[in-house]
Design a protein around this motif. Sequence first.
Motif, PDB file in Angstrom:
ATOM      1  N   ALA A  74    -127.325  31.193  -3.039  1.00  0.00           N
ATOM      2  CA  ALA A  74    -126.898  30.585  -4.306  1.00  0.00           C
ATOM      3  C   ALA A  74    -127.076  31.633  -5.399  1.00  0.00           C
ATOM      4  O   ALA A  74    -128.200  31.946  -5.780  1.00  0.00           O
ATOM      5  CB  ALA A  74    -127.749  29.348  -4.619  1.00  0.00           C
ATOM      6  N   GLY A  75    -125.969  32.221  -5.832  1.00  0.00           N
ATOM      7  CA  GLY A  75    -126.074  33.276  -6.846  1.00  0.00           C
ATOM      8  C   GLY A  75    -126.412  34.611  -6.207  1.00  0.00           C
ATOM      9  O   GLY A  75    -126.609  34.695  -4.990  1.00  0.00           O
ATOM     10  N   PRO A  76    -126.476  35.677  -7.023  1.00  0.00           N
ATOM     11  CA  PRO A  76    -126.727  37.008  -6.472  1.00  0.00           C
ATOM     12  C   PRO A  76    -128.078  37.086  -5.757  1.00  0.00           C
ATOM     13  O   PRO A  76    -129.059  36.539  -6.263  1.00  0.00           O
ATOM     14  CB  PRO A  76    -126.727  37.928  -7.711  1.00  0.00           C
ATOM     15  N   PRO A  77    -128.104  37.757  -4.579  1.00  0.00           N
ATOM     16  CA  PRO A  77    -129.350  37.817  -3.810  1.00  0.00           C
ATOM     17  C   PRO A  77    -130.328  38.820  -4.402  1.00  0.00           C
ATOM     18  O   PRO A  77    -130.634  39.846  -3.804  1.00  0.00           O
ATOM     19  CB  PRO A  77    -128.880  38.224  -2.408  1.00  0.00           C
ATOM     20  N   GLN A  78    -130.800  38.551  -5.572  1.00  0.00           N
ATOM     21  CA  GLN A  78    -131.760  39.436  -6.238  1.00  0.00           C
ATOM     22  C   GLN A  78    -132.674  38.573  -7.096  1.00  0.00           C
ATOM     23  O   GLN A  78    -132.376  37.393  -7.337  1.00  0.00           O
ATOM     24  CB  GLN A  78    -131.022  40.444  -7.125  1.00  0.00           C
ATOM     25  N   LYS A  82    -136.020  32.247 -13.833  1.00  0.00           N
ATOM     26  CA  LYS A  82    -135.640  30.881 -13.471  1.00  0.00           C
ATOM     27  C   LYS A  82    -134.698  30.254 -14.499  1.00  0.00           C
ATOM     28  O   LYS A  82    -133.910  29.375 -14.154  1.00  0.00           O
ATOM     29  CB  LYS A  82    -136.852  30.006 -13.173  1.00  0.00           C
ATOM     30  N   ASP A  83    -134.703  30.752 -15.719  1.00  0.00           N
ATOM     31  CA  ASP A  83    -133.776  30.214 -16.726  1.00  0.00           C
ATOM     32  C   ASP A  83    -132.317  30.555 -16.424  1.00  0.00           C
ATOM     33  O   ASP A  83    -131.405  30.010 -17.024  1.00  0.00           O
ATOM     34  CB  ASP A  83    -134.151  30.728 -18.120  1.00  0.00           C
ATOM     35  N   GLU A  84    -132.081  31.496 -15.495  1.00  0.00           N
ATOM     36  CA  GLU A  84    -130.700  31.858 -15.152  1.00  0.00           C
ATOM     37  C   GLU A  84    -130.153  31.086 -13.956  1.00  0.00           C
ATOM     38  O   GLU A  84    -128.999  31.272 -13.567  1.00  0.00           O
ATOM     39  CB  GLU A  84    -130.646  33.355 -14.775  1.00  0.00           C
ATOM     40  N   HIS A 149    -138.769  26.659 -30.492  1.00  0.00           N
ATOM     41  CA  HIS A 149    -137.648  27.584 -30.293  1.00  0.00           C
ATOM     42  C   HIS A 149    -137.926  28.635 -29.217  1.00  0.00           C
ATOM     43  O   HIS A 149    -136.994  29.256 -28.709  1.00  0.00           O
ATOM     44  CB  HIS A 149    -137.298  28.288 -31.616  1.00  0.00           C
ATOM     45  N   ALA A 150    -139.201  28.841 -28.907  1.00  0.00           N
ATOM     46  CA  ALA A 150    -139.521  29.840 -27.880  1.00  0.00           C
ATOM     47  C   ALA A 150    -139.162  29.334 -26.473  1.00  0.00           C
ATOM     48  O   ALA A 150    -139.189  30.092 -25.509  1.00  0.00           O
ATOM     49  CB  ALA A 150    -141.002  30.192 -27.936  1.00  0.00           C
ATOM     50  N   ASP A 151    -138.823  28.051 -26.368  1.00  0.00           N
ATOM     51  CA  ASP A 151    -138.446  27.481 -25.069  1.00  0.00           C
ATOM     52  C   ASP A 151    -137.037  27.947 -24.698  1.00  0.00           C
ATOM     53  O   ASP A 151    -136.069  27.608 -25.378  1.00  0.00           O
ATOM     54  CB  ASP A 151    -138.508  25.952 -25.155  1.00  0.00           C
ATOM     55  N   THR A 152    -136.938  28.724 -23.628  1.00  0.00           N
ATOM     56  CA  THR A 152    -135.636  29.293 -23.243  1.00  0.00           C
ATOM     57  C   THR A 152    -134.961  28.500 -22.117  1.00  0.00           C
ATOM     58  O   THR A 152    -134.000  28.966 -21.514  1.00  0.00           O
ATOM     59  CB  THR A 152    -135.826  30.751 -22.782  1.00  0.00           C
TER      60      THR A 152
END
Length: 438
Positions: A74-78, A82-84, A149-152
């Motif tokens: 699932a997504g690039p194997p790297q 976790k936000d991405e 706001h620091a919550d990403t």
Amino acid sequence: MQLPLHIALISEHASPVALLGGADAGGQNVYVDELGRELARLGHRVDVLTRRDNPYAPRLVDWGPGMRVVNVDAGPPQLLSKDELWQYMPDFRDDVMRLWLLEGERPDVLHGNFWMSGWVATELRKLEGVPAVHTFHALGTTKRRHQGHADTSPAERVAVEESIVRRVDRIIAQCPCEVAELVDDYGADPSRLALIHGGVNTERFHPVNRAKARRALGLDPDALLIVYVGRMLPRKDVRNIVRALALLVPHQHGYGDSPLAQPRLLVVGGETAEPDPVATPEIGVLRRLAGELGVEHLVDFTGRRQPDELRLYYSAADVAVTTPWYEPFGLTPLEAMACGVPVIGSAVGGIPHTVEHGVTGLLVPPRDPESLADALRELLSRPRLRLRMGRAARARVEQEFTWSTVARRMEDLYRSVAHSRGEARPKMAATTVGKRTP
Ligand code: UDP
């Protein structure tokens, strides 16, 4: 006799494999690893479904008797933060369905961990008819309340969490405080909540003679030592401990040359095995703060340590301290307690559930260096009290917080949901794997 279960622990970003040196491994990795092993020891078959972050890792890793780690594409194997990961969750779901189709078998129960895996669990529950329970580990509303706001986190997080609360068979809260948050902030139905706390590996974390531990680590045998173990995040508020130390030290002059005059703080954790302020910016912040407050000579950083080394650090301590702003559960206080060390913790999240105030340690308000300095003064000046609390801490852990106790409670929960829905599954051959957006 009841038949063993096939259990899938879904943990999109936190894999047991990362415990072998991964930088961002924290409590969730430990939870999934220890719970999985203990369930396998009870005779169940356990799969940990985690996102592939390495192109060379095999699809299936035998992680121990009865336990596999499955690298889900699932997504690039790297390595990604976790936000991405949210955008890749439909692929995660589809790849799990592909695996089940190939193996011709679905698990009896799903256990989601963290909100994105929770979404995957609700999808698989709907599409494949497998019952699902869920542990949040951290809640978006709580994070937003404390971090602003620091919550990403992705904007969808809280809405997804609300839908998980409605759609899984049971939500697992790890402490009474989380029960209240789930009911008040998410409108959870209390009858669908199960309170099952985390645990600690009492074989890995056990008391080591303090002098021996200090010798092994090359630490001063006579110093009074405060130890922090954990990830180096602003919310863990190690700055609060540095500030408390700076408040404490000027008052200790009356102790002359005794160790009480100069208590030391050892900070264990970080992204790398060396304390590198580039890789771990919080270490730089703490060093600067200690310098400004005139206690830099009393604060040492080790960098990240492997779980098997940590008992030495806890056992070397006179007192372990953790004063986060908030803490969904908090494994490190339990680990310190298992090593027979009194803990001073902030009275937030799971910590008042694990640390018994006045019995196994002391509770203080978060963001309050003065209260922490008072609590430190009390414990550092009373060796017999520390000894008593340390013994009570180990006893409490043995009685309440072993992973085998946790796994048995979890097993009962799994069986209750597996029985209630086991009949309603679609046939395996009818499964189709396709793209759907979250
Ligand atoms: N930990 C570790 N090495 C370190 C620092 C921390 O293995 O250098 C482990 C620690 O032993 C604990 C986990 O990381 O098991 C942190 O869990 P906790 O629940 O305290 O915090 P979280 O990481 O979930 O915020």
